[in-house]
Motif scaffolding. Structure first.
Motif, PDB file in Angstrom:
ATOM      1  N   ASP A 114       0.827  -1.202  -0.020  1.00 27.01           N
ATOM      2  CA  ASP A 114       0.012   0.004   0.071  1.00 27.01           C
ATOM      3  C   ASP A 114       0.821   1.234  -0.035  1.00 27.01           C
ATOM      4  O   ASP A 114       0.283   2.458   0.229  1.00 27.01           O
ATOM      5  CB  ASP A 114      -0.830   0.116   1.287  1.00 27.01           C
ATOM      6  N   ARG A 115       2.261   0.913  -0.443  1.00 25.28           N
ATOM      7  CA  ARG A 115       3.015   2.272  -0.382  1.00 25.28           C
ATOM      8  C   ARG A 115       3.791   2.238  -1.520  1.00 25.28           C
ATOM      9  O   ARG A 115       4.332   1.085  -2.064  1.00 25.28           O
ATOM     10  CB  ARG A 115       3.910   2.249   0.958  1.00 25.28           C
ATOM     11  N   ARG A 116       4.092   3.503  -2.157  1.00 20.94           N
ATOM     12  CA  ARG A 116       5.372   3.654  -3.090  1.00 20.94           C
ATOM     13  C   ARG A 116       6.654   3.734  -2.819  1.00 20.94           C
ATOM     14  O   ARG A 116       7.442   3.722  -3.613  1.00 20.94           O
ATOM     15  CB  ARG A 116       4.773   4.847  -4.124  1.00 20.94           C
ATOM     16  N   ASP A 117       6.955   3.961  -1.578  1.00 17.97           N
ATOM     17  CA  ASP A 117       8.286   3.873  -1.328  1.00 17.97           C
ATOM     18  C   ASP A 117       8.644   3.321   0.116  1.00 17.97           C
ATOM     19  O   ASP A 117       7.622   3.027   0.910  1.00 17.97           O
ATOM     20  CB  ASP A 117       8.782   5.684  -0.865  1.00 17.97           C
ATOM     21  N   GLN A 118       9.991   3.207   0.432  1.00 16.14           N
ATOM     22  CA  GLN A 118      10.251   2.464   1.752  1.00 16.14           C
ATOM     23  C   GLN A 118      11.596   2.971   1.927  1.00 16.14           C
ATOM     24  O   GLN A 118      12.498   3.357   1.027  1.00 16.14           O
ATOM     25  CB  GLN A 118      10.376   1.119   1.233  1.00 16.14           C
ATOM     26  N   ILE A 119      12.019   2.997   3.300  1.00 10.65           N
ATOM     27  CA  ILE A 119      13.537   3.398   3.566  1.00 10.65           C
ATOM     28  C   ILE A 119      13.788   1.937   4.425  1.00 10.65           C
ATOM     29  O   ILE A 119      13.223   1.227   5.270  1.00 10.65           O
ATOM     30  CB  ILE A 119      13.562   4.354   4.744  1.00 10.65           C
ATOM     31  N   LEU A 120      15.065   1.468   3.905  1.00 11.57           N
ATOM     32  CA  LEU A 120      15.449   0.105   4.414  1.00 11.57           C
ATOM     33  C   LEU A 120      17.080   0.419   4.931  1.00 11.57           C
ATOM     34  O   LEU A 120      17.778   0.851   4.511  1.00 11.57           O
ATOM     35  CB  LEU A 120      15.590  -0.649   3.171  1.00 11.57           C
ATOM     36  N   PHE A 121      17.281  -0.111   6.182  1.00 17.37           N
ATOM     37  CA  PHE A 121      18.751  -0.048   6.754  1.00 17.37           C
ATOM     38  C   PHE A 121      19.080  -1.799   6.778  1.00 17.37           C
ATOM     39  O   PHE A 121      18.323  -2.403   7.265  1.00 17.37           O
ATOM     40  CB  PHE A 121      18.616   0.358   8.133  1.00 17.37           C
TER      41      PHE A 121
END
Length: 447
Positions: free
Chosen positions: A432-439
């Motif tokens: 349900d999202r177009r973006d993401q932050i990943l560590f």
């Protein structure tokens, strides 16, 4: 799950590595012992104080390997990192690769014939992405282990014989199953700067081939590579030994390196029928340029473009031609001998939602043996055509030749699809999202 709970879960998983981490850090002391640690070539070399661990070295046969273990978190409720792979699970410690190889490398010059070969074994969560596939599926390495450990598989990514023939400037041949010559990033963990992979590598390129591959140096600057590959339903991608052998594709490339080795250019590709039952053309080319701007600053440019005739389903319900393409830019700076910083920026276009053609995934090369679609081209069943962007900032710390630590912070964004936050196997990758932050971070220890 709140962000706090997510981080607590990640720390619980990471705690399993503490004995290993503390043991490594204990060796990084000042003085003579620290110098010995930095100069050792492998974990066993350091642990045995330089004892010979190559019993067949007098015959030119060597063994080696590594273990790659990492953890990622996307700071959302999702246990999946969307289409990001290979470290695709969030807040779970993953042993990505337990890797072993046995090799007798052949000469690359001289007046005498030479014979050798190589055999590689991989176990871990990366193995499910690296196995060979076909339709019907072969059994080269898909069903080697009946492990009850979820997401852990076994792969045999290389098994080939090699020969050096003293013809002209020297011809080297491989016959069997081997890694691709296409692209910049590779499967083998120690040979990549970043822990996470570009979309281009995961979804737009082959990993392995089965067939015959030759390499010939025209002179000290130019090298030609070419051969034939088979055994798959995606134009010779990731094919095995016992299925799809009726379709053969061409593979080739040309490489140039400057006299000072500071600039390298390589263009490579494959083309051929999609499968032995589908004569539509399946092709890809890849251009990679590497240049040392200064002694410490390095730049890489990559452009891929793939074509699969009749492989996508049009709005009218009829097959249509499909394309995928992208541009990657990498910039690396050596802060000191054992520490580098890197930046990767990528645009990848799945122009025709190729993955929507055939919901079983049988037409797209890489499908987990547990049934989870991980792509061939296209980023997940049910997603529309879209552009995918990612920017990754990472460190590469190498206190010894055999130890690499690779933390990185990554931002992903899609302009049309919504593959993030709860995007995964259970929901066909639709989030349900177009973006993401990943560590994410991992540790690679070579033996």
């Amino acid at each position: 799950m709140t962000l706090r709970n997510q981080l607590e879960t990640m720390m619980t998983q990471t705690a399993k590595l503490r004995p290993l981490v503390f043991g490594i850090l204990a060796t990084l002391s000042v003085g003579g012992e620290a110098k010995d640690f930095a100069e050792t070539t492998g974990l066993l070399d350091w642990a045995t104080d330089g004892a010979n661990v190559q019993p067949f070295e007098e015959w030119g046969v060597k063994w080696g390997g590594w273990i790659d273990t990492g953890v990622s978190t996307n700071f959302t409720n999702s246990k999946w990192n969307g289409p990001v792979s290979f470290g695709d699970r969030s807040a779970e410690l993953q042993m990505n690769q337990l890797y072993l190889y046995l090799e007798r490398a052949v000469a690359t010059s001289g007046d005498d014939w030479d014979f050798g070969g190589r055999f590689d074994f991989m176990y871990g969560t990366d193995a499910g992405f690296t196995q060979t596939y076909g339709a019907p599926q072969g059994n080269w390495d898909l069903h080697l282990n009946a492990s009850n450990i979820k997401y852990y598989r076994t792969a045999l990514p290389q098994a080939y014989a090699s020969v050096y023939a003293p013809i002209g400037n020297g011809l080297t041949l491989k016959l069997g199953h081997f890694y691709t010559i296409i692209g910049y990033e590779v499967v083998t963990a120690p040979d990549n700067f970043f822990y996470s992979h570009a979309y281009t590598m995961q979804y737009g390129e082959p990993f392995t081939h089965t067939g015959l591959l030759g390499s010939y140096p025209i002179d000290s600057n130019w090298t030609l590579t070419g051969g034939v590959v088979t055994g798959s339903v995606t134009g010779g991608w990731d094919g095995g030994f016992n299925q799809g052998l009726g379709a053969w594709s061409g593979i080739g490339g040309i490489g140039w390196v400057s006299d000072d080795q500071g600039t390298k250019v390589n263009i490579s590709g494959t083309t051929g029928p999609t499968s032995e039952t589908n004569s539509n053309q399946w092709s890809i080319y890849s251009l990679v340029i590497q240049h040392d701007i200064t002694e410490d600053l390095h730049y890489v440019f990559q452009h891929d473009h793939g074509f699969a005739n009749g492989a996508s389903m049009g709005a009218n319900g009829k097959p249509q031609d499909a394309t995928w393409y992208g541009i990657n830019n990498y910039l690396f700076y050596d802060i000191q001998d054992d520490l580098s910083i890197g930046l990767r920026g990528e645009w990848f276009r799945d122009d025709d939602a190729l993955v929507n053609f055939g919901s079983s995934g049988a037409n797209f090369g890489r499908v987990y043996s547990i049934g989870r679609q991980v792509g061939g081209v296209g980023l997940g069943s049910g997603l529309p055509a879209s552009s995918y962007y990612e920017f990754t900032l990472g460190l590469n710390w190498k206190p010894s030749q055999w130890l690499i630590v690779r933390p990185n912070l990554r931002y992903d964004w899609a302009d049309n699809a919504k593959p993030f936050n709860n995007g995964g196997a259970s929901v066909g990758y639709a989030g349900d999202r177009r973006d993401q932050i990943l560590f994410s971070t991992d540790v690679v220890i070579s033996f």
